[in-house]
Design a protein around this motif. Sequence first.
Motif, mmCIF file in Angstrom:
data_model
loop_
_atom_site.group_PDB
_atom_site.id
_atom_site.type_symbol
_atom_site.label_atom_id
_atom_site.label_comp_id
_atom_site.label_asym_id
_atom_site.label_seq_id
_atom_site.Cartn_x
_atom_site.Cartn_y
_atom_site.Cartn_z
ATOM 1 N N GLY A 125 13.464 -3.239 -9.706
ATOM 2 C CA GLY A 125 12.821 -2.883 -8.442
ATOM 3 C C GLY A 125 12.376 -1.425 -8.438
ATOM 4 O O GLY A 125 11.273 -1.099 -7.977
ATOM 5 N N GLY A 131 18.024 6.464 -6.639
ATOM 6 C CA GLY A 131 18.080 5.005 -6.527
ATOM 7 C C GLY A 131 19.041 4.582 -5.416
ATOM 8 O O GLY A 131 20.141 5.116 -5.304
ATOM 9 N N GLY A 132 18.610 3.622 -4.608
ATOM 10 C CA GLY A 132 19.437 3.188 -3.487
ATOM 11 C C GLY A 132 19.049 3.891 -2.195
ATOM 12 O O GLY A 132 19.374 3.428 -1.114
ATOM 13 N N ALA A 133 18.357 5.055 -2.314
ATOM 14 C CA ALA A 133 17.876 5.764 -1.122
ATOM 15 C C ALA A 133 16.357 5.707 -1.066
ATOM 16 O O ALA A 133 15.774 5.148 -0.141
ATOM 17 N N MET A 134 15.689 6.238 -2.113
ATOM 18 C CA MET A 134 14.226 6.227 -2.135
ATOM 19 C C MET A 134 13.654 5.057 -2.915
ATOM 20 O O MET A 134 12.422 4.958 -3.073
ATOM 21 N N ALA A 135 14.491 4.204 -3.475
ATOM 22 C CA ALA A 135 14.025 3.022 -4.213
ATOM 23 C C ALA A 135 15.135 1.977 -4.140
ATOM 24 O O ALA A 135 16.268 2.293 -3.783
ATOM 25 N N PRO A 136 14.813 0.720 -4.490
ATOM 26 C CA PRO A 136 15.855 -0.311 -4.455
ATOM 27 C C PRO A 136 17.024 0.035 -5.384
ATOM 28 O O PRO A 136 16.876 0.837 -6.315
ATOM 29 N N THR A 169 9.317 -0.994 -10.580
ATOM 30 C CA THR A 169 8.129 -1.498 -9.886
ATOM 31 C C THR A 169 7.569 -0.438 -8.943
ATOM 32 O O THR A 169 6.367 -0.153 -8.944
ATOM 33 N N GLN A 170 8.465 0.162 -8.176
ATOM 34 C CA GLN A 170 8.008 1.176 -7.224
ATOM 35 C C GLN A 170 7.475 2.412 -7.954
ATOM 36 O O GLN A 170 6.444 2.983 -7.576
ATOM 37 N N SER A 200 8.710 9.680 -2.394
ATOM 38 C CA SER A 200 9.069 8.262 -2.495
ATOM 39 C C SER A 200 9.883 7.830 -1.293
ATOM 40 O O SER A 200 10.681 8.609 -0.781
ATOM 41 N N PRO A 201 9.731 6.602 -0.801
ATOM 42 C CA PRO A 201 8.840 5.565 -1.324
ATOM 43 C C PRO A 201 7.396 5.668 -0.826
ATOM 44 O O PRO A 201 7.153 5.778 0.373
ATOM 45 N N LEU A 202 6.486 5.643 -1.779
ATOM 46 C CA LEU A 202 5.076 5.286 -1.539
ATOM 47 C C LEU A 202 4.331 6.224 -0.604
ATOM 48 O O LEU A 202 3.385 5.814 0.061
ATOM 49 N N THR A 203 4.747 7.509 -0.590
ATOM 50 C CA THR A 203 4.126 8.462 0.335
ATOM 51 C C THR A 203 3.634 9.694 -0.424
ATOM 52 O O THR A 203 4.370 10.264 -1.231
ATOM 53 N N ASN A 257 0.947 5.540 1.584
ATOM 54 C CA ASN A 257 0.443 6.421 2.639
ATOM 55 C C ASN A 257 -0.034 7.747 2.049
ATOM 56 O O ASN A 257 0.707 8.397 1.291
ATOM 57 N N GLY A 283 0.806 -1.215 0.000
ATOM 58 C CA GLY A 283 0.000 0.000 0.000
ATOM 59 C C GLY A 283 0.839 1.264 0.000
ATOM 60 O O GLY A 283 2.082 1.221 -0.028
#
Lengths: 514, 514
Positions: B277, B267-272, B280-281, B237-240, B65, B63
């Motif tokens: 990966g 990349g590597g901080a806010m995503a894989p 995907t995010q 990011s991520p997902l907020t 936020n 999910g």
Amino acid sequence: MEEVVDRRGRRGGGGAARRAERTAVRVEFARYIERNIPNLEILNEEALEIIEANAETVLAEIGVNFVENPAALDLWREAGAEVDGERVRIPRGLARKLCATAPHEFTQHARNPARNVVIGGRNLVLAPVYGPPFVRDLNGGRRYATIEDFRNFVKLGQMSKWLHHSGGTVCEPTDVAVNKRHLDMLHAHMTLSDKPFMGSVTEPSRAADSVEMAKILFGDAFVDQNTVMTSLVNINSPLTFDATMMGALEVYARANQACIISPFIVGGAMAPVSVAGTLTQVLAEVLAGVAYSQLIRPGAPVIFGAFVTSIDMNSGAPTFGTPEAAQITLGAGQLARRLGLPYRSAGGFTGSKLPDAQAAYETSNTLNTGLLAGVNFMLHACGWLEGGLVSSYEKFVMDADQLGYLHRLAAGVDVSANGQAMEAIREVGPGGHYLGCDHTQANFKDAFWKTEVLDYKPFETWEEEGARDTYALAHARVRKMLETYQAPDIDPGIAEALADYVARKKAAVPDAFL
Amino acid sequence: MEEVVDRRGRRGGGGAARRAERTAVRVEFARYIERNIPNLEILNEEALEIIEANAETVLAEIGVNFVENPAALDLWREAGAEVDGERVRIPRGLARKLCATAPHEFTQHARNPARNVVIGGRNLVLAPVYGPPFVRDLNGGRRYATIEDFRNFVKLGQMSKWLHHSGGTVCEPTDVAVNKRHLDMLHAHMTLSDKPFMGSVTEPSRAADSVEMAKILFGDAFVDQNTVMTSLVNINSPLTFDATMMGALEVYARANQACIISPFIVGGAMAPVSVAGTLTQVLAEVLAGVAYSQLIRPGAPVIFGAFVTSIDMNSGAPTFGTPEAAQITLGAGQLARRLGLPYRSAGGFTGSKLPDAQAAYETSNTLNTGLLAGVNFMLHACGWLEGGLVSSYEKFVMDADQLGYLHRLAAGVDVSANGQAMEAIREVGPGGHYLGCDHTQANFKDAFWKTEVLDYKPFETWEEEGARDTYALAHARVRKMLETYQAPDIDPGIAEALADYVARKKAAVPDAFL
């Protein structure tokens, strides 16, 4: 992912070699690029067919000139072409049919077998700048190139991780007689590098010397059975094949050594100002040149070449990194693949006088284009400056660093479970960060391409260290590389035989500077 | 071929406007790019399906936020999502279904209708740098940006032929109160440029001011029925999804104004650290954000955004022009097209502190990637320096010049009879040259893209003129452009009403600098 292994001399033996190995600076190198991403196909089927039909018309109705080369005219006549003076008109389909015996790909052997390259298919082999009479560095400015410069560039090439090939005339050693410098150049490639290299093409006799020296290095039988040199044969565009270049091609083809058969085109001067017109002429020239190589020896390895630049119609200066040149480079790649031939084009081209932003814009445009055009052999991939008049020390290492970008981009995307990283996304969740998560810890070392030239430091650190631009940073890297260079091991007997050959040939004739 | 027409104010009337037109410097501009070359598709069908399935898993199981935004939670609950605190879990397929009401493309209107842009399809609209608190120029060095700098960058944008959009926060005018600077910025875009522009997103009330000012400029009825702003809404990011950005999105979506919904990823901080990966995010975040925009107002124009950079795992610094970022940019383009949404990514990115070779390598890598990724809206296309901390005057004009390269490359290859140039090849024949032939004379003026910054002069001339690098050449061009700038005509009544609005809003509240 590129395969990176550390340097090991393979032919050296005995105590000296073992000592050298223990004390050697670790030099990494990458295998040639095996693309895992598609090419960019900018011409549709209709456009390709138009260009191919037009090229056949050019060969059949206009023809090409083989200059001062009666033996070539005889071969063409026997093959079914119409010969009128030096003009050779090639019936539709004949050249393409003759090209069919050329291999789709071939291995060029290096004296270190780990450095062998396979030229063709989806591969990309990167080779350095070729031909400049001048060199430039940050301290010394612009000056005529010497044999010392030449050796330095070969050393830099040997040390450059992303460069697969030692190249040929990395600069013109103008302090050595014209009729002897090929000997010193080949000697440098053979002894200071263990990567594959190119032979001389400036006279048929110099091509013959190149083959002789290769036989000393690799052994007679090996050279008879394998390709150990890839040499650059330019076509005198438009539509003209001169005796010197064809003489070199004849020597190499007979010895089963590879040649790049390459139209040399400044658009608007040596070809029409239009992209489709230039592609038509390029294809006609390559068809004729490759067909001729197969008349000399069916099966001889050759490469479809296209050196293409545009022109500034105000000044007449050649221009680099331009969109028209990119379109030609991309289109010619499609034509080469339809012919089933390995393809040479692109490079780190620029018209700039300095390794500045202009140089980098133009270079990146051409490097990116070369990768996406399906180029199999990229000459001038690093070090080219000022329209090819200058080999730049700093730009050599700057460009060579960017070649790592091409490797990584070409490797494609990993969609394994590890690549998908779903566990990481679950672990971190909304609002978290990935720096410390397990997946990052397990993968960060190889996750991103790393530059060895460019600056990522905080502004304040960068300013304290002298606010250096890329030119200055690259200069420091050049010095470090030359200071830490170590020659790859070579069998002492072979080294002595090579030195003897060079000395003997040089002593046999007086110097000539024309 | 790009359509190039000269500047004409369309809304101005009366004697003053006619006088201005007579004395105006001729400023050319190019229409947005309509691609006639393919995109580069680096992900195959299997990879795309894996990433799409994983993104649905992220939305359903992990999910996103929506922070401090109870109204958003209500909307999600009504739409069928599972809401737990601020966490919104979106059943498989729901977000994608909600996205289907967003338009595939939309027109953003400019006050000069000739500058309207169509965002989506195969088009590419280019907009300048956004957000830096600092500026740099050759004489003044690096310093905090002011409203005078801001106006200068808007003027440079208006004068830049290959730039289609005036952008938004071309630099942060740090000398104006935080709660008022959006008024001055919008006023500058509306009066100093007649290209399309972006609205404020830093507070919902500032988005509302943007809509009000647009109504003064375009008329109430026009704004109700048309999109006149495209604004930048970053996902945390991520997902907020934070309340400020969502508040701006809500204002704009209700007013039928466009938003870019853009994950902001190092990349590597806010995503894989992996490409798949990160994709995907990015997809999960955009699906959630775009779906939310359609919950606010079905049919509201939105753009699939992806601001992506990698990280230097040694220093933690963001890095630009890297191959991993290129792969993500290319892959996200494929995902956007499969969703049927316009796509925003890429830009002239660099981490360099100076407009030097590093800046240009990194910028060219990202500009080329953006073109081939099918980007429809490219923010930061010119002027970005030092990881987005600095707007560079010189790099603005250097990059803007390179945008001409993208136009020409994207135009594709002309295979008309004139493009084929067979008559020229016949006329010139083997050994001739094309400089004087009829085809060249008829075509040379438009045959090749022309730079207005880079140097093609002979070495000797260049040296006599001061041996200037690109930085110095660009500096001269900046000065010339600012000296010859003329404001586009504007209806005096509208100009007065805009000035009144700004003055009134500024007087209504005290300055705030936080």
